[in-house]
Design an enzyme around this catalytic site. Structure first.
Site, PDB file in Angstrom:
ATOM      1  N   LYS A  89      -5.248   5.611  -3.563  1.00 36.89           N
ATOM      2  CA  LYS A  89      -4.949   4.474  -2.688  1.00 36.89           C
ATOM      3  C   LYS A  89      -3.491   4.117  -2.879  1.00 36.89           C
ATOM      4  O   LYS A  89      -3.009   3.985  -4.019  1.00 36.89           O
ATOM      5  CB  LYS A  89      -5.832   3.267  -3.084  1.00 36.89           C
ATOM      6  CG  LYS A  89      -5.647   2.080  -2.169  1.00 36.89           C
ATOM      7  CD  LYS A  89      -6.431   2.230  -0.887  1.00 36.89           C
ATOM      8  CE  LYS A  89      -5.947   1.303   0.232  1.00 36.89           C
ATOM      9  NZ  LYS A  89      -4.825   1.879   1.035  1.00 36.89           N
ATOM     10  N   GLN A 110       1.651   2.936  -8.791  1.00 38.84           N
ATOM     11  CA  GLN A 110       0.422   2.557  -8.086  1.00 38.84           C
ATOM     12  C   GLN A 110      -0.820   2.765  -8.951  1.00 38.84           C
ATOM     13  O   GLN A 110      -1.776   1.990  -8.864  1.00 38.84           O
ATOM     14  CB  GLN A 110       0.315   3.392  -6.794  1.00 38.84           C
ATOM     15  CG  GLN A 110      -0.603   2.790  -5.750  1.00 38.84           C
ATOM     16  CD  GLN A 110       0.086   1.754  -4.890  1.00 38.84           C
ATOM     17  OE1 GLN A 110       1.203   1.947  -4.440  1.00 38.84           O
ATOM     18  NE2 GLN A 110      -0.583   0.634  -4.645  1.00 38.84           N
ATOM     19  N   LYS A 113      -0.963  -0.330 -11.204  1.00 34.87           N
ATOM     20  CA  LYS A 113      -1.155  -1.512 -10.358  1.00 34.87           C
ATOM     21  C   LYS A 113      -2.608  -1.583  -9.901  1.00 34.87           C
ATOM     22  O   LYS A 113      -3.271  -2.623 -10.024  1.00 34.87           O
ATOM     23  CB  LYS A 113      -0.225  -1.403  -9.144  1.00 34.87           C
ATOM     24  CG  LYS A 113      -0.269  -2.580  -8.212  1.00 34.87           C
ATOM     25  CD  LYS A 113       0.352  -2.278  -6.852  1.00 34.87           C
ATOM     26  CE  LYS A 113       1.741  -1.707  -6.922  1.00 34.87           C
ATOM     27  NZ  LYS A 113       2.443  -1.797  -5.611  1.00 34.87           N
ATOM     28  N   LYS A 125       0.555   7.871  -3.193  1.00 36.20           N
ATOM     29  CA  LYS A 125       1.642   7.352  -2.350  1.00 36.20           C
ATOM     30  C   LYS A 125       2.145   8.466  -1.456  1.00 36.20           C
ATOM     31  O   LYS A 125       1.996   9.646  -1.791  1.00 36.20           O
ATOM     32  CB  LYS A 125       2.808   6.876  -3.232  1.00 36.20           C
ATOM     33  CG  LYS A 125       3.686   5.843  -2.552  1.00 36.20           C
ATOM     34  CD  LYS A 125       3.113   4.463  -2.731  1.00 36.20           C
ATOM     35  CE  LYS A 125       3.841   3.441  -1.902  1.00 36.20           C
ATOM     36  NZ  LYS A 125       3.451   2.086  -2.316  1.00 36.20           N
ATOM     37  N   GLY A 164       0.324   0.950   4.591  1.00 37.87           N
ATOM     38  CA  GLY A 164       1.744   0.818   4.894  1.00 37.87           C
ATOM     39  C   GLY A 164       2.591   0.614   3.644  1.00 37.87           C
ATOM     40  O   GLY A 164       2.088   0.402   2.541  1.00 37.87           O
ATOM     41  N   ASP A 165       3.869   0.722   3.834  1.00 36.83           N
ATOM     42  CA  ASP A 165       4.889   0.371   2.837  1.00 36.83           C
ATOM     43  C   ASP A 165       6.149   0.150   3.684  1.00 36.83           C
ATOM     44  O   ASP A 165       6.026  -0.125   4.884  1.00 36.83           O
ATOM     45  CB  ASP A 165       5.045   1.503   1.794  1.00 36.83           C
ATOM     46  CG  ASP A 165       5.808   1.070   0.546  1.00 36.83           C
ATOM     47  OD1 ASP A 165       5.197   0.500  -0.357  1.00 36.83           O
ATOM     48  OD2 ASP A 165       7.045   1.278   0.478  1.00 36.83           O
ATOM     49  N   THR A 208       0.651  -9.296   0.152  1.00 34.16           N
ATOM     50  CA  THR A 208       1.596  -8.965  -0.920  1.00 34.16           C
ATOM     51  C   THR A 208       2.468 -10.183  -1.241  1.00 34.16           C
ATOM     52  O   THR A 208       2.644 -10.543  -2.414  1.00 34.16           O
ATOM     53  CB  THR A 208       2.466  -7.751  -0.529  1.00 34.16           C
ATOM     54  OG1 THR A 208       1.620  -6.723  -0.039  1.00 34.16           O
ATOM     55  CG2 THR A 208       3.256  -7.238  -1.716  1.00 34.16           C
ATOM     56  N   ASN A 239       7.739  -7.713   5.723  1.00 35.80           N
ATOM     57  CA  ASN A 239       6.452  -8.343   5.523  1.00 35.80           C
ATOM     58  C   ASN A 239       6.339  -9.121   4.211  1.00 35.80           C
ATOM     59  O   ASN A 239       5.846 -10.248   4.176  1.00 35.80           O
ATOM     60  CB  ASN A 239       5.457  -7.177   5.464  1.00 35.80           C
ATOM     61  CG  ASN A 239       4.156  -7.537   6.051  1.00 35.80           C
ATOM     62  OD1 ASN A 239       4.119  -8.338   6.976  1.00 35.80           O
ATOM     63  ND2 ASN A 239       3.106  -7.002   5.499  1.00 35.80           N
ATOM     64  N   SER A 382      -6.072  -4.455   0.568  1.00 37.59           N
ATOM     65  CA  SER A 382      -6.456  -3.195   1.217  1.00 37.59           C
ATOM     66  C   SER A 382      -7.848  -2.765   0.779  1.00 37.59           C
ATOM     67  O   SER A 382      -8.645  -2.268   1.576  1.00 37.59           O
ATOM     68  CB  SER A 382      -5.467  -2.082   0.849  1.00 37.59           C
ATOM     69  OG  SER A 382      -4.342  -2.097   1.697  1.00 37.59           O
TER      70      SER A 382
HETATM   71  N1  GLU Z   1       2.459  -0.169  -0.275  1.00 38.20           N
HETATM   72  C1  GLU Z   1       1.743  -1.237  -0.913  1.00 38.20           C
HETATM   73  C2  GLU Z   1       1.962  -1.185  -2.400  1.00 38.20           C
HETATM   74  O1  GLU Z   1       3.033  -0.861  -2.830  1.00 38.20           O
HETATM   75  C3  GLU Z   1       0.299  -1.328  -0.472  1.00 38.20           C
HETATM   76  C4  GLU Z   1      -0.540  -0.120  -0.707  1.00 38.20           C
HETATM   77  C5  GLU Z   1      -1.932  -0.215  -0.091  1.00 38.20           C
HETATM   78  O2  GLU Z   1      -2.263  -1.216   0.506  1.00 38.20           O
HETATM   79  O3  GLU Z   1      -2.661   0.774  -0.223  1.00 38.20           O
HETATM   80  O4  GLU Z   1       1.120  -1.495  -3.211  1.00 38.20           O
END
Ligand code: GLU
Length: 450
Positions: A89, A110, A113, A125, A164-165, A208, A239, A382
């Site tokens: 994810k 990630q 996190k 990612k 997204g990012d 976020t 965002n 998410s």
């Molecule tokens: N890009 C975001 C992050 O850095 C969200 C990732 C997601 O929602 O999967 O965590």
């Protein structure tokens, strides 16, 4: 040489020229000393060597035709880093700076996190070195379709769920979802950050930014402080920055800045949020236009930034929310913030502070929330979107926001309690890294050598 240092030096030799990735790895591994000492299980199980190596890395060609009929070629990436806790994810970033190092640093962050959220999601990612700036809607659609024409075979609602990012919002997710559905014939929760009309979750867009503010509030509360009345610096105008500013206003704080790739706005009276949304969400224009309505605001063009950092961090404030991109806050910026009395830093972006800046915050013992903890509200929401999709339900704004608050509180508690357990109270870098690492490492051990 210790186990950790050996792993880092092997990594640099076998994965050359990936400075951002080494930075992310070193930051995590440097925190793990206390947990590795006196526990040779992790070493015997080669957890460190395994965790720094992605399970799978996909690199692909993204060919597309621009509006002038010219053929363009970009590089596409998806790094499926770790699936010990759940399906991969993590977001997709479309930005000209994207390369393997950037995607690997983001994917590595990630993992921890996502583990910290307590939810069943692994780390991944992806993205492309595509620059969406100045591209027409048709060009964006064709690019997204081409990107998904390769990516679709690697993803799925129980295997890998992108989102997204930077450079990827609801519009891009829509075009990618449409192409996935066309190629597979399946309508399923394979992407998050979808439109509210067809499977998206309320609060995902805001999550976020809101989460980074909740995190700041929890950090301050634990130290007997309050966010209310605090003057706050924010970088970025996407965002994350916009919804950080929105939540700061809701909690009685005063956000006074924002920035884009061309310059910084400082508005002592408080950022005009409606105008910011209009400039960035509706019209997609430069922040310099902010001055047309507010001549009392200051605009600092990038050409006037200090050579050793970013203009936004040189203003006096109580709090800082870096919400733009990696390494946007240098040691000199951190020193300026501290000299000006800043007491809380909550990172909405991924790895926005350089390692030296992080060290300065820890040394000064201010409330510092590293991105992998403070910005985890996005990916957590998410996962709430995935849960709604899987159960074919739609939750209300309040339901999702309440869950987000609880998740951010749990993340804060996990990092804070772990920092105390390891004798460094208040050091949320150490706490977040160890808490995230332990969850992933234990799952990896239980699942065997895979
Ligand atoms: N890009 C975001 C992050 O850095 C969200 C990732 C997601 O929602 O999967 O965590």
């Amino acid at each position: 040489m210790t186990y950790v240092h050996q792993t880092i030096s092997d990594l640099k030799r076998t994965s050359p020229a990936q400075s951002e990735f080494y930075q992310a790895v070193e930051e995590v591994l440097d925190s793990l000393g206390p947990v590795l000492e006196g526990n040779d299980r992790y070493q015997k199980q080669a957890i460190i060597q395994r965790i720094v190596e992605p399970e799978r890395q996909i690199m692909f060609r993204v060919p597309w035709v621009d509006d002038k009929g010219n053929i363009q070629v970009n590089k596409g990436y998806r790094v499926e880093f770790n699936s010990a806790l759940g399906p991969y994810k993590g977001g997709l970033r479309f930005h000209p700076s994207v390369n393997a190092s950037i995607i690997k640093f983001l994917g590595f962050e990630q993992i921890f996190k996502n583990a910290l959220t307590g939810l069943p999601i692994g780390g991944g990612k992806g993205g492309a070195n595509f620059d969406p700036k100045g591209r027409s809607d048709g060009e964006i659609m064709r690019f997204c379709q081409s990107f998904m024409t390769e990516l679709y075979r690697h993803i799925g609602p129980t295997t890998d769920v992108p989102a997204g990012d930077i450079g990827v919002g609801a519009r891009e997710i829509g075009y990618m979802f449409g192409q996935y559905k066309r190629l597979t014939g399946r309508y399923e929760g394979v992407l998050t950050g979808k439109s509210l009309l067809w499977g998206g979750s309320l609060v995902r867009k805001e999550a976020t930014g809101y989460g980074a503010v909740y995190f700041a509030q929890y950090m301050l509360e634990a130290r007997g402080g309050l966010l209310e009345g605090k003057k706050c610096l924010i970088s970025g105008a996407g965002n994350v920055a916009i919804y950080t500013i929105e939540k700061l206003y809701q909690l009685g704080a005063i956000p006074v800045s924002c920035s884009d790739s061309r310059g910084t706005i400082y508005h002592q009276a408080g950022i005009d949020l409606d105008l910011l949304k209009e400039l960035k969400e509706v019209r997609g224009v430069s922040l310099v236009e902010y001055l047309q309505k507010h001549s009392d605001a200051q605009y600092i063009p990038k050409s006037d930034y200090p050579a050793d950092g970013h203009a936004v961090w040189r203003f006096k404030a109580d709090a800082a929310f870096p919400c733009a991109t990696q390494n946007e806050l240098t040691l000199e910026d951190a020193q300026a913030l501290l000299a000006n009395g800043c007491v809380v830093v909550s990172e909405g972006a991924n790895m926005p502070s350089t390692q030296a800046a992080v060290d300065a915050f820890i040394e000064a013992n201010i409330a510092y929330g590293p991105g992998k903890a403070a910005n985890a509200g996005g990916v957590a929401t998410s996962q709430l979107e995935m849960a709604q999709n899987a159960s074919m339900q739609n939750w209300t704004f309040e339901q999702v926001d309440d869950k987000l608050k609880v998740i951010m509180k749990n993340i804060f508690n996990a990092a804070n309690d772990t920092a105390i357990e390891f004798g460094q109270p208040g050091n949320l870098v150490l706490g977040a890294n160890i808490a995230g690492f332990r969850r992933v490492a234990e799952a990896m051990i239980e699942q065997g050598v895979v």
